[in-house]
Design a protein around this motif. Sequence first.
Motif, short mmCIF file in Angstrom:
data_model
loop_
_atom_site.label_atom_id
_atom_site.label_comp_id
_atom_site.label_asym_id
_atom_site.label_seq_id
_atom_site.Cartn_x
_atom_site.Cartn_y
_atom_site.Cartn_z
N SER A 50 0.81 -1.21 0.00
CA SER A 50 0.00 0.00 0.00
C SER A 50 0.85 1.27 0.00
CB SER A 50 -0.93 0.01 1.22
OG SER A 50 -1.84 -1.07 1.15
N VAL A 51 1.99 1.23 0.67
CA VAL A 51 2.79 2.45 0.83
C VAL A 51 3.98 2.52 -0.12
CG1 VAL A 51 2.13 2.55 3.27
CG2 VAL A 51 4.36 1.57 2.64
N ALA A 52 4.24 1.44 -0.86
CA ALA A 52 5.46 1.39 -1.68
C ALA A 52 5.53 2.52 -2.69
CB ALA A 52 5.57 0.04 -2.38
N GLY A 53 4.40 2.86 -3.33
CA GLY A 53 4.42 3.92 -4.34
C GLY A 53 4.87 5.25 -3.76
N ARG A 54 4.32 5.61 -2.60
CA ARG A 54 4.72 6.87 -1.97
C ARG A 54 6.17 6.82 -1.51
NH1 ARG A 54 0.18 8.33 2.34
NH2 ARG A 54 -0.37 6.13 2.15
N TRP A 192 -3.28 4.37 9.30
CA TRP A 192 -2.04 3.68 9.68
C TRP A 192 -1.02 3.76 8.54
CZ3 TRP A 192 -0.94 2.57 14.46
CH2 TRP A 192 -1.94 2.22 15.37
N ASP A 193 -1.48 3.56 7.31
CA ASP A 193 -0.57 3.66 6.16
C ASP A 193 0.05 5.05 6.09
OD1 ASP A 193 -1.25 1.07 5.49
OD2 ASP A 193 -2.47 1.61 3.75
N ASP A 194 -0.78 6.07 6.29
CA ASP A 194 -0.30 7.44 6.19
C ASP A 194 0.79 7.73 7.23
OD1 ASP A 194 -2.04 7.95 4.12
OD2 ASP A 194 -3.50 9.04 5.35
N VAL A 195 0.51 7.37 8.48
CA VAL A 195 1.50 7.67 9.51
C VAL A 195 2.77 6.86 9.31
CG1 VAL A 195 0.77 6.00 11.30
CG2 VAL A 195 1.75 8.20 11.98
N ALA A 196 2.63 5.65 8.79
CA ALA A 196 3.80 4.81 8.55
C ALA A 196 4.73 5.41 7.50
CB ALA A 196 3.37 3.41 8.13
#
Length: 208
Positions: A50-54, A192-196
């Motif tokens: 989920s966070v890899a792109g950012r 959670w994704d955002d804060v991570a």
Amino acid sequence: MAATPSLTRLDAPGTPGAVILMLHGGKPRSADVVGDRSASWQRTAWMARSVAGRAHDGGASVWVLRYGARGWNGGADRVADARWALDEVRIAHGHAPVILLGHSMGARVAVHAADDPSVVGVVGLAPWWHDSDPVHTLAGRSLVAAHGRRDRLTSFAGTRRFVERARPVAAHAELVDMGPLGHYMVKGAGAWDDVAVESSLRLLTPAG
């Protein structure tokens, strides 16, 4: 019986300037192998995707460590797994800075391994921290801890105590109150994704 630890690599295009090394949760005691059906492993792998792109947009690769066994079991073997993964980062990317991003037991592993020379910061999500866990490993490094107040498995108050202990030692230490969220990071997954990812990239900025 424990297995050899392994890594899932979601590498940024080109030559990444940093690595976010994700550490999944586990159990207080278990010698079981971390299989593909492990909920802790699946949740961390899901977040990684989920966070890899950012993360890639910010110049960081995302790697996920799968431990040799599910249990903390006193910590030595899980910390050794993390140190092995950090050695693998150096083999691949030299002295690129690393953020240790851990959920639950993974956050505990992270603070024990944070004294590795490549580590510039730790992000702990719903951390399982004990009052005996070290803070000296965070000297000169940054710490972000995020915890929900409806967590019934790990302690918001315990996380707050750990952050307070770390403040005199760490370059920066903060607690993010996730409000009415629980332990498993399913409800409020986007938050959670955002804060991570945002915390990880922010802690990498001084190293860049």
